[in-house]
Design an enzyme around this catalytic site. Structure first.
Site, PDB file in Angstrom:
ATOM      1  N   SER A   1     -10.846   0.236   6.957  1.00 47.08           N
ATOM      2  CA  SER A   1      -9.836  -0.357   5.748  1.00 47.08           C
ATOM      3  C   SER A   1      -8.571  -0.986   4.938  1.00 47.08           C
ATOM      4  O   SER A   1      -8.101  -1.781   3.684  1.00 47.08           O
ATOM      5  CB  SER A   1      -8.898   1.161   5.073  1.00 47.08           C
ATOM      6  OG  SER A   1      -9.323   2.813   4.722  1.00 47.08           O
TER       7      SER A   1
ATOM      8  N   SER B   1     -10.042   2.102   2.630  1.00 48.01           N
ATOM      9  CA  SER B   1      -9.084   3.051   2.143  1.00 48.01           C
ATOM     10  C   SER B   1      -8.060   1.932   1.206  1.00 48.01           C
ATOM     11  O   SER B   1      -7.260   2.095   0.068  1.00 48.01           O
ATOM     12  CB  SER B   1      -8.250   3.734   2.525  1.00 48.01           C
ATOM     13  OG  SER B   1      -7.435   2.761   3.725  1.00 48.01           O
TER      14      SER B   1
ATOM     15  N   LYS C   1       0.601  -1.434  -0.439  1.00 53.15           N
ATOM     16  CA  LYS C   1       0.080  -0.150   0.032  1.00 53.15           C
ATOM     17  C   LYS C   1       0.709   1.062  -0.277  1.00 53.15           C
ATOM     18  O   LYS C   1       1.981   1.174   1.241  1.00 53.15           O
ATOM     19  CB  LYS C   1      -1.192  -0.154   1.303  1.00 53.15           C
ATOM     20  CG  LYS C   1      -2.036   0.476   0.476  1.00 53.15           C
ATOM     21  CD  LYS C   1      -3.137   1.127   3.101  1.00 53.15           C
ATOM     22  CE  LYS C   1      -3.855   2.502   2.771  1.00 53.15           C
ATOM     23  NZ  LYS C   1      -4.851   1.840   3.842  1.00 53.15           N
TER      24      LYS C   1
HETATM   25  N1  GLN Z   1     -13.332   4.694   5.830  1.00 52.05           N
HETATM   26  C1  GLN Z   1     -13.119   5.486   6.839  1.00 52.05           C
HETATM   27  C2  GLN Z   1     -12.576   6.741   6.969  1.00 52.05           C
HETATM   28  O1  GLN Z   1     -12.828   7.472   5.768  1.00 52.05           O
HETATM   29  C3  GLN Z   1     -11.697   3.968   6.971  1.00 52.05           C
HETATM   30  C4  GLN Z   1     -10.659   4.613   6.880  1.00 52.05           C
HETATM   31  C5  GLN Z   1      -9.205   3.886   6.882  1.00 52.05           C
HETATM   32  O2  GLN Z   1      -9.240   2.800   8.025  1.00 52.05           O
HETATM   33  N2  GLN Z   1      -7.959   3.908   6.709  1.00 52.05           N
HETATM   34  O3  GLN Z   1     -11.961   7.141   7.705  1.00 52.05           O
END
Ligand code: GLN
Length: 495
Positions: free
Chosen positions: A183, A159, A78
């Site tokens: 995410s 994400s 990532k």
């Molecule tokens: N969807 C969540 C957010 O937008 C999770 C993001 C994450 O876990 N990095 O904050």
């Protein structure tokens, strides 16, 4: 069998048996990336030369009898993990051409064990999002599509959308990911693969671009639960460079997969039966409980009464920490700089206005607001208190159960044009996942079935702090019972 169709465990066995070399395995993945990435957009940066060089070095180590436990296995990273000498963007314009002079601890651990990095994969900007749509490098296409509507492009979740799509499309055998509020687990569920967010403190955050430091945790996504266990075994471990990393031995997670669930007490939180939840999600959940019951587990209804406050609490705590963490991007120390000849404040303003995307700006504004004098007590402090109550709910549940089963997401993958104009609809994706982050608990998403449109759905196993082993055991039992063999429409080797 095509080399890209191996599981990670299968590839390691084939390497050890001499049936394939790491160079062949790596080349097959690079060819697949070349063919498919223009469509899927999972990779932001492909490091083909480095990968082949690393693969050849791995083959030499294996020949000399010095292979590490992940030696020769091609992975995707990532683009939130700093990689020495390889551009790390966090999918933001503001990091631009940032090339870290150091390696994150998690990726250094994987390299120590012989893994081969294919490149850096796409994500929502600074990991803020649930659909990969906020990336400055464009969205990622989910390799799956709806049976009756194959032309609508679906999101891979976020994400870690690039990580999940790359693994599902056979463009890597596994990938690193991070999870601040779902995410890892939500994109894994949307792409029909497995992913685990370990206990907070299990993996070092050192060298991972920070979003919300009290919630951020690294973990793997891969095609099987056992593959996740193999990857986590390498990624995890104490690191004195991260003061929140915990000094505990790393168990043999892969061995724990085979433990079975006989005699385990599995909790079903009644508050997770959401009004308006699609029927098929409820059915899959029941199915999951039946599978575990059939293997000898006892199902226990539990109550997590503060669940309904989890999402609002998360969307105060996470932006608050983000607004503080992202203050460092000022055009002076990192990445892009927009200088218009004014004073220092102008430099900051112009750089940040041009460098951050709309969602990141929204989070910084929300975070700054909830931390500002006069609002701090009403929002941030209150959210911290509710967070403690959410954690206490779980502490009480652990007196009655060994693990908890919930759906991973409230829906299957949605269309790239859906939900994008409504931030709250987007935030609702995280309803089942944010609690584990707020309480610091391990959570695993396992592909368990298909919806009416033929899209994958996941179940989530939540465990006690530092008891990933039970989580892996339960996940493996579900995986075996679900026998999830359907493949995405778009993957390496397909027309
Ligand atoms: N969807 C969540 C957010 O937008 C999770 C993001 C994450 O876990 N990095 O904050």
């Amino acid at each position: 069998m095509r080399p890209t169709d191996f599981t990670l465990r299968g590839a390691l066995d084939a390497l050890n048996e001499g049936e394939i070399t790491s160079e062949e395995l790596t080349r097959a993945h690079l060819d697949a990336i070349e063919a498919l990435n223009p469509r899927i957009n999972a990779y932001i940066t492909v490091t083909a030369e480095k990968a082949l060089e690393a693969a050849r070095a791995s083959d030499a180590r294996r020949k000399a009898g010095q292979a590490g436990r992940l030696d020769g296995v091609p992975l995707a990273i990532k683009d939130l993990f700093c990689t020495e000498g390889t551009r790390t963007t966090a999918a933001s314009r503001i990091l631009g051409e940032f090339v870290p002079p150091y390696e994150s601890t998690v990726t250094a651990n994987l390299l120590r064990d012989g893994a081969v990095f294919l490149g850096k994969v796409n994500l929502d900007e600074f990991a803020m999002g649930s659909s990969n749509a906020t990336s400055a490098f464009g969205g990622v296409e989910n390799p799956w599509s709806r049976r009756n509507d194959p032309d609508t492009k679906l999101v891979p979740g976020g994400s870690s959308g690039g990580s999940a799509a790359a693994v599902a499309a056979r463009l890597a055998l596994g990938a690193t990911a991070t999870d601040t509020g779902g995410s890892i687990r939500q994109p894994a569920a949307f792409c029909g693969i497995a992913g685990i967010k370990p206990t907070y403190g299990r993996c070092s955050r050192w060298g991972v671009v920070a979003f919300a430091s009290s919630l951020d945790q690294a973990g793997p996504v891969a095609r099987t639960v056992e593959d996740c266990a193999l990857l986590l075994g390498s990624m995890a471990g104490f690191d004195p460079k991260d003061s929140t990393s915990v000094d505990l031995p790393v168990p043999d997670f892969a061995a724990a997969c085979a433990r079975g669930v006989k005699g385990l007490r599995i909790g079903v939180p009644k508050e997770y039966r959401l009004p308006g939840m699609p029927e098929e999600i409820g059915r899959l959940w029941e199915q999951g409980l039946d599978w575990l019951r059939a293997e000898g587990a006892e199902i226990v209804e539990i109550s997590l009464p503060h669940t309904k406050y989890a999402l609002p609490t998360y969307y105060i705590v996470a932006p608050a920490e983000a607004s503080s963490n992202l203050a460092r991007y000022d055009g002076v120390r990192y990445g892009a700089r927009v200088s218009t000849g004014g004073d220092l404040k102008d430099l900051y303003e112009h750089t940040r206005a041009a460098g951050f995307g709309a969602e990141v700006k929204r989070r910084i504004m929300i975070g700054t607001y909830v931390l500002s004098a006069g609002y701090y007590d009403a929002y941030y402090l209150k959210a911290q208190r509710v967070r403690a109550l959410i954690k206490r709910d779980f502490d009480e549940a652990w007196e009655k159960v060994d693990a908890i089963l919930t759906p991973a997401t409230p829906s299957a993958a949605f269309g790239a044009d859906e939900k994008q104009d409504d931030p709250v609809a987007m935030y609702l994706n995280d309803v089942f996942t944010v609690t584990a982050n707020l309480a610091g608990l391990p959570g695993l998403s396992v592909p368990a079935g298909l919806d009416a449109q033929g899209l994958p759905l996941g179940l989530q196993v939540i465990g006690k702090p530092f008891d990933e082993e039970t989580v892996f055991a339960v996940g493996t039992a579900l995986e075996r019972a679900a026998d999830f063999t359907t493949l995405p429409g778009v993957r390496a080797g397909q027309a």
